[in-house]
Design a protein around this motif. Structure first.
Motif, PDB file in Angstrom:
ATOM      1  N   MET A   1       0.840  -1.213   0.000  1.00 52.29           N
ATOM      2  CA  MET A   1       0.000   0.000   0.000  1.00 52.29           C
ATOM      3  C   MET A   1       0.870   1.256   0.000  1.00 52.29           C
ATOM      4  SD  MET A   1      -3.248  -0.936   2.348  1.00 52.29           S
ATOM      5  CE  MET A   1      -3.992   0.651   2.073  1.00 52.29           C
ATOM      6  N   LEU A   2       1.937   1.222   0.784  1.00 49.46           N
ATOM      7  CA  LEU A   2       2.814   2.401   0.840  1.00 49.46           C
ATOM      8  C   LEU A   2       3.406   2.690  -0.540  1.00 49.46           C
ATOM      9  CD1 LEU A   2       4.626   1.972   4.271  1.00 49.46           C
ATOM     10  CD2 LEU A   2       3.003   3.761   3.626  1.00 49.46           C
ATOM     11  N   ASP A   3       3.753   1.630  -1.268  1.00 49.28           N
ATOM     12  CA  ASP A   3       4.287   1.838  -2.623  1.00 49.28           C
ATOM     13  C   ASP A   3       3.268   2.540  -3.506  1.00 49.28           C
ATOM     14  OD1 ASP A   3       6.655   0.677  -2.066  1.00 49.28           O
ATOM     15  OD2 ASP A   3       6.116  -1.311  -2.823  1.00 49.28           O
ATOM     16  N   LEU A   4       1.997   2.192  -3.308  1.00 51.91           N
ATOM     17  CA  LEU A   4       0.940   2.769  -4.159  1.00 51.91           C
ATOM     18  C   LEU A   4       0.502   4.152  -3.686  1.00 51.91           C
ATOM     19  CD1 LEU A   4      -1.073  -0.512  -4.510  1.00 51.91           C
ATOM     20  CD2 LEU A   4      -0.206   0.824  -6.432  1.00 51.91           C
ATOM     21  N   GLN A   5       0.916   4.492  -2.449  1.00 56.68           N
ATOM     22  CA  GLN A   5       0.466   5.775  -1.889  1.00 56.68           C
ATOM     23  C   GLN A   5       0.980   6.952  -2.715  1.00 56.68           C
ATOM     24  OE1 GLN A   5      -0.542   6.454   2.339  1.00 56.68           O
ATOM     25  NE2 GLN A   5       1.469   7.397   2.388  1.00 56.68           N
ATOM     26  N   ARG A   6       2.197   6.801  -3.254  1.00 56.42           N
ATOM     27  CA  ARG A   6       2.775   7.902  -4.031  1.00 56.42           C
ATOM     28  C   ARG A   6       1.867   8.276  -5.204  1.00 56.42           C
ATOM     29  NH1 ARG A   6       7.235   4.451  -3.658  1.00 56.42           N
ATOM     30  NH2 ARG A   6       7.762   4.628  -1.467  1.00 56.42           N
ATOM     31  N   ALA A   7       1.231   7.289  -5.774  1.00 51.12           N
ATOM     32  CA  ALA A   7       0.340   7.559  -6.919  1.00 51.12           C
ATOM     33  C   ALA A   7      -1.102   7.751  -6.448  1.00 51.12           C
ATOM     34  CB  ALA A   7       0.414   6.398  -7.900  1.00 51.12           C
ATOM     35  N   GLN A   8      -1.290   7.866  -5.140  1.00 50.05           N
ATOM     36  CA  GLN A   8      -2.625   8.066  -4.546  1.00 50.05           C
ATOM     37  C   GLN A   8      -3.603   6.945  -4.919  1.00 50.05           C
ATOM     38  OE1 GLN A   8      -4.328  11.804  -4.090  1.00 50.05           O
ATOM     39  NE2 GLN A   8      -2.442  12.580  -3.239  1.00 50.05           N
ATOM     40  N   ARG A   9      -3.085   5.737  -5.043  1.00 49.27           N
ATOM     41  CA  ARG A   9      -3.973   4.606  -5.349  1.00 49.27           C
ATOM     42  C   ARG A   9      -4.272   3.817  -4.079  1.00 49.27           C
ATOM     43  NH1 ARG A   9      -3.371   1.899 -10.862  1.00 49.27           N
ATOM     44  NH2 ARG A   9      -5.583   1.802 -10.415  1.00 49.27           N
ATOM     45  N   ALA A  10      -3.585   4.171  -3.020  1.00 49.15           N
ATOM     46  CA  ALA A  10      -3.833   3.570  -1.707  1.00 49.15           C
ATOM     47  C   ALA A  10      -3.323   4.571  -0.673  1.00 49.15           C
ATOM     48  CB  ALA A  10      -3.084   2.252  -1.575  1.00 49.15           C
ATOM     49  N   PHE A  11      -3.871   4.478   0.553  1.00 54.89           N
ATOM     50  CA  PHE A  11      -3.462   5.438   1.593  1.00 54.89           C
ATOM     51  C   PHE A  11      -3.236   4.691   2.912  1.00 54.89           C
ATOM     52  CE2 PHE A  11      -6.163   7.620  -1.427  1.00 54.89           C
ATOM     53  CZ  PHE A  11      -5.456   8.786  -1.714  1.00 54.89           C
ATOM     54  N   VAL A  12      -2.188   5.083   3.607  1.00 58.30           N
ATOM     55  CA  VAL A  12      -1.934   4.480   4.927  1.00 58.30           C
ATOM     56  C   VAL A  12      -1.916   5.613   5.946  1.00 58.30           C
ATOM     57  CG1 VAL A  12      -0.367   3.092   6.332  1.00 58.30           C
ATOM     58  CG2 VAL A  12      -0.557   2.639   3.878  1.00 58.30           C
ATOM     59  N   LEU A  13      -2.862   5.562   6.861  1.00 57.23           N
ATOM     60  CA  LEU A  13      -2.973   6.589   7.904  1.00 57.23           C
ATOM     61  C   LEU A  13      -2.551   5.938   9.211  1.00 57.23           C
ATOM     62  CD1 LEU A  13      -6.348   8.473   7.451  1.00 57.23           C
ATOM     63  CD2 LEU A  13      -4.128   9.503   7.954  1.00 57.23           C
ATOM     64  N   ASN A  14      -1.299   6.135   9.601  1.00 55.72           N
ATOM     65  CA  ASN A  14      -0.852   5.398  10.786  1.00 55.72           C
ATOM     66  C   ASN A  14      -0.025   6.243  11.762  1.00 55.72           C
ATOM     67  OD1 ASN A  14       1.238   5.486   8.880  1.00 55.72           O
ATOM     68  ND2 ASN A  14       2.169   3.622   9.695  1.00 55.72           N
ATOM     69  N   PRO A  15      -0.607   7.313  12.276  1.00 52.64           N
ATOM     70  CA  PRO A  15       0.133   8.068  13.287  1.00 52.64           C
ATOM     71  C   PRO A  15       0.263   7.233  14.559  1.00 52.64           C
ATOM     72  CG  PRO A  15      -2.143   8.784  13.231  1.00 52.64           C
ATOM     73  CD  PRO A  15      -1.964   7.822  12.091  1.00 52.64           C
ATOM     74  N   VAL A  16       1.290   7.526  15.316  1.00 51.65           N
ATOM     75  CA  VAL A  16       1.465   6.830  16.595  1.00 51.65           C
ATOM     76  C   VAL A  16       0.781   7.643  17.689  1.00 51.65           C
ATOM     77  CG1 VAL A  16       3.316   6.522  18.285  1.00 51.65           C
ATOM     78  CG2 VAL A  16       3.479   5.454  16.038  1.00 51.65           C
ATOM     79  N   VAL A  17       0.050   6.967  18.562  1.00 53.47           N
ATOM     80  CA  VAL A  17      -0.649   7.703  19.630  1.00 53.47           C
ATOM     81  C   VAL A  17      -0.183   7.253  21.015  1.00 53.47           C
ATOM     82  CG1 VAL A  17      -2.704   8.242  18.263  1.00 53.47           C
ATOM     83  CG2 VAL A  17      -2.634   6.096  19.532  1.00 53.47           C
ATOM     84  N   GLY A  18       0.898   6.474  21.029  1.00 49.35           N
ATOM     85  CA  GLY A  18       1.466   6.027  22.307  1.00 49.35           C
ATOM     86  C   GLY A  18       0.796   4.762  22.801  1.00 49.35           C
ATOM     87  N   PRO A  19       1.473   4.052  23.699  1.00 51.59           N
ATOM     88  CA  PRO A  19       0.905   2.802  24.221  1.00 51.59           C
ATOM     89  C   PRO A  19      -0.370   3.062  25.020  1.00 51.59           C
ATOM     90  CG  PRO A  19       3.245   3.012  24.782  1.00 51.59           C
ATOM     91  CD  PRO A  19       2.812   4.336  24.257  1.00 51.59           C
ATOM     92  N   GLU A  20      -1.203   2.049  25.057  1.00 51.11           N
ATOM     93  CA  GLU A  20      -2.469   2.157  25.795  1.00 51.11           C
ATOM     94  C   GLU A  20      -2.204   2.175  27.311  1.00 51.11           C
ATOM     95  OE1 GLU A  20      -5.340   2.579  24.484  1.00 51.11           O
ATOM     96  OE2 GLU A  20      -5.115   1.965  22.396  1.00 51.11           O
ATOM     97  N   ALA A  21      -3.146   2.754  28.046  1.00 46.00           N
ATOM     98  CA  ALA A  21      -3.000   2.785  29.510  1.00 46.00           C
ATOM     99  C   ALA A  21      -3.037   1.368  30.082  1.00 46.00           C
ATOM    100  CB  ALA A  21      -4.117   3.627  30.112  1.00 46.00           C
ATOM    101  N   ILE A  22      -3.860   0.519  29.482  1.00 48.35           N
ATOM    102  CA  ILE A  22      -3.843  -0.905  29.807  1.00 48.35           C
ATOM    103  C   ILE A  22      -3.229  -1.563  28.576  1.00 48.35           C
ATOM    104  CG2 ILE A  22      -5.250  -2.944  30.366  1.00 48.35           C
ATOM    105  CD1 ILE A  22      -5.329  -0.675  32.518  1.00 48.35           C
ATOM    106  N   SER A  23      -2.056  -2.168  28.737  1.00 50.12           N
ATOM    107  CA  SER A  23      -1.262  -2.575  27.576  1.00 50.12           C
ATOM    108  C   SER A  23      -2.080  -3.373  26.561  1.00 50.12           C
ATOM    109  CB  SER A  23      -0.068  -3.409  28.033  1.00 50.12           C
ATOM    110  OG  SER A  23       0.576  -2.758  29.097  1.00 50.12           O
ATOM    111  N   GLY A  24      -2.060  -2.900  25.332  1.00 50.94           N
ATOM    112  CA  GLY A  24      -2.731  -3.605  24.241  1.00 50.94           C
ATOM    113  C   GLY A  24      -4.230  -3.356  24.134  1.00 50.94           C
ATOM    114  N   SER A  25      -4.805  -2.593  25.068  1.00 51.27           N
ATOM    115  CA  SER A  25      -6.259  -2.391  25.067  1.00 51.27           C
ATOM    116  C   SER A  25      -6.645  -1.335  24.023  1.00 51.27           C
ATOM    117  CB  SER A  25      -6.724  -1.966  26.462  1.00 51.27           C
ATOM    118  OG  SER A  25      -8.120  -1.854  26.493  1.00 51.27           O
TER     119      SER A  25
END
Ligand code: F1P
Length: 607
Positions: free
Chosen positions: A231-255
């Motif tokens: 998908m990342l390869d295709l993102q340059r041509a706007q044929r796919a999009f990856v929205l993956n900001p990091v928001v930090g670990p959960e208060a209860i791990s993995g929740s």
């Protein structure tokens, strides 16, 4: 509001998990959050404070310009949001033969459901036909109960998506997997990548792409990471999009129901809202518009956590109820009722809770839910979600040990609220309220007179740009934070969390299976294979594993887990003391508080 000093110390603490060696190689969504290490020993006030801090990380900006992790406010993330919103606008302008599909597993699928319905409703107001559809792994049953197993099937995901696409020429597919991990979603994204003439895929998740899950998926030739990379390869041509900001670990791990669910709601609503505003009101989609939208959500965080004292009080009440074997009931109206049902359903897999411990009901039940499969109440008591079900089956049994929480807004029929509250008050004095009003629209009476206690009331001041629609989305988010805080806090107080780990989780899919072994490794220092053997012995109730058990697929193991209780605590005791499975089970039966049993076992084992 936090002062500068507090903000600085928060930033310092938050950075710890960013160090390359911190709990490597776990992805961010599985790491333990340094802010919540002692949450299991905290009182209600402190629990709420820690949750506030962890939730604030969702909105944390880049700490350095060249920071390793992209965040919500990072330039590249904002640009993708602009691009995705623009695609939404294009579809809304030419909706014939088009579809926007939102899909995910567990919480991610529930958010997909909520938003698909919400935005279809908005289209209705503009005399447009519905364009949105949702998919949740396991079907509509999974909206109300934990159905974790279908999450592991890429072919099922692809099949359901294929069926949804029939008769459409353009499909914009948004797949959500907070941990970039669910095979069900990977299968759907792969289907899109193989049919790019018809489908454009978007992936939403909260780990860097290079930490997307890379273990082989049973019966499938790709991994989640490989799909993400394509998908990342295709993102340059706007044929796919990856929205993956990091928001930090959960208060209860993995929740991931917590920050993952929150960030999903914020990101998705932002792109859909901006797409709608552009299509219907010709408002331009640009970086500033995206930033403003996210900032509005950040304000919701501030508004919500202004009520720390009141929230802590409800957390304390709910915790006492669970400690005394009582229950917590959410009685909600409209989409806030759905937020309650969602929050309650998540406690079963997260804390090994019984579905009766925390339950949600909504006014109108299934006629308000608007789910694809209609009324599911014949499937069993877990599926009875109408206030009428509450009145007929639960109300007669309510007592002082139960906590009942009303969730409503100034736009709901206050007569209904008052009437039901009157009925509940005859059974228990522990009646709480979460409610929202806004400038110029206040409740007709003093709510405190009805609920006899500190009410969690937020009075919102909408900005000029806010319409009623956006206001409701903000109420939902605010309510989500409060309910996540109440259910998480109550289970912490009940002793269902050890340090910041969900020690009594249900091991019902491959992700949770790996997480369980990870917990065993972390606390006992055992090797992966040792931890796995102990887990399997407990799952199969066997002192010795047969060859068949030891070599079965993970799906077979997780099937066995659906009927097992206290799996991880039992395996911990087995590993730590070398006792048999039945001895460990007996030992745990004597101890009502899981956390204390685990702690005693781990500390005494060290001497
Ligand atoms: C999906 C999910 C979670 C649930 C549990 C199992 O996760 O179903 O919603 O709480 O942890 O996984 P994800 O695919 O969004 O990471």
């Amino acid at each position: 509001m936090p002062g500068d000093q507090e903000k600085a110390s928060r930033a310092r603490a938050a950075q710890e998990w960013e160090f390359p060696g911190y709990e490597s190689p776990l992805p961010v969504t599985e790491k333990s959050n340094p802010l919540s290490l002692d949450i299991d020993r905290a009182g209600p006030q402190q629990i709420v404070h820690v949750l506030q801090e962890c939730d604030a990380e969702v909105f944390q900006g880049d700490l350095q310009p060249d920071a390793e992790f992209k965040r919500l406010y990072s330039e590249s993330v904002i640009q993708i949001l602009v691009d995705v919103a623009d695609r939404v606008k294009t579809i809304l302008r030419e909706p014939d033969d088009s579809l926007i599909v939102l899909s995910g597993c567990g919480t991610s699928g529930r958010i997909a459901f909520l938003l698909a319905n919400t935005f279809n409703r908005m289209l209705g107001w503009h005399q447009q036909k519905p364009v949105y559809s949702y998919i949740i792994a396991g079907g509509d049953k999974a909206l109300l109960t934990s159905q974790e197993a279908p999450e592991d099937s890429p072919s099922l995901g692809a099949q359901v998506l294929k069926e949804a696409c029939v008769g459409r020429k353009h499909v914009f597919f948004i797949g959500i997997s907070c941990g970039l991990s669910a095979p069900f979603v990977a299968g759907q994204l792969d289907f899109c990548l193989n049919n790019l003439d018809m489908l454009t895929p978007v992936l939403i998740g909260f780990n860097p792409a290079h930490t997307a899950r890379n273990e082989p998926i049973q019966g499938w030739p790709h991994t989640f990471r490989q799909v993400t990379e394509r998908m990342l390869d295709l993102q340059r041509a706007q044929r796919a999009f990856v929205l993956n900001p990091v928001v930090g670990p959960e208060a209860i791990s993995g929740s991931s129901r917590m920050k993952g669910g929150t960030a999903t709601k914020v990101l998705l609503e932002s792109v859909l809202l901006l797409g709608h505003r552009a299509a219907h009101s010709h408002v331009e989609i640009n970086r500033q518009a995206v930033l403003d939208c996210i900032r509005d959500y950040e304000k919701v965080h501030e508004m919500t956590y202004c009520k720390t004292n009141e929230l802590a009080s409800v957390v304390g009440k709910a915790g006492t109820s669970l400690q005394k074997e009582g229950h917590v009931y959410y009685l909600g109206w409209k989409t806030l009722g759905i937020m309650g049902i969602i929050d309650a359903s998540e406690c079963v897999p997260t804390f090994g809770a019984d579905f009766q411990d925390i339950r949600g009901f909504m006014y109108g039940g299934f006629s308000e839910m608007n789910n694809k499969e209609g009324n599911l109440s014949s499937l069993g008591p877990q599926f009875c979600i109408d206030h009428k079900d509450f009145v007929s089956t639960i109300l007669p049994l309510i007592g002082e040990n139960d906590t009942v929480i009303f969730i409503f807004t100034v736009d709901d029929d206050f007569g209904d609220v008052e009437k039901l509250a009157g009925q509940v008050k005859k059974k228990t004095s522990n009646v709480q309220a979460i409610c929202h009003e806004y400038k110029g629209h206040c409740f007709p009476v003093n709510i405190n007179n009805i609920f006899d206690s500190k009410v969690l009331k937020i009075s919102w001041t909408p900005s000029d740009a806010d319409d009623d629609f956006f206001m409701r989305l903000q109420w939902e988010l605010s309510t989500k934070w409060m309910l996540n805080g109440i259910s998480t806090g109550a289970h912490i107080l009940k002793g269902k969390v050890y340090k910041n780990y969900m020690i009594d989780l249900k091991v019902t899919n491959s992700k949770l299976y790996r997480r369980a072994i990870g917990i065993l490794q972390r606390f006992t220092g055992c090797q992966w294979t040792q931890g796995e053997r102990a887990l399997l012995r407990v799952l199969y109730g066997a002192e010795e594993l047969t060859k068949e058990m030891a070599t079965a697929d993970v799906s077979r193991h997780t099937q066995a887990a659906t009927t097992s209780d206290r799996v991880v605590p039992t395996a911990l005791v087995v590993l730590q003391t070398g006792c048999s499975v039945s001895q460990a089970q007996a030992q745990l039966r004597e101890c009502s508080v899981v956390r204390d049993a685990v702690e005693t076992c781990l500390t005494s084992g060290r001497h």
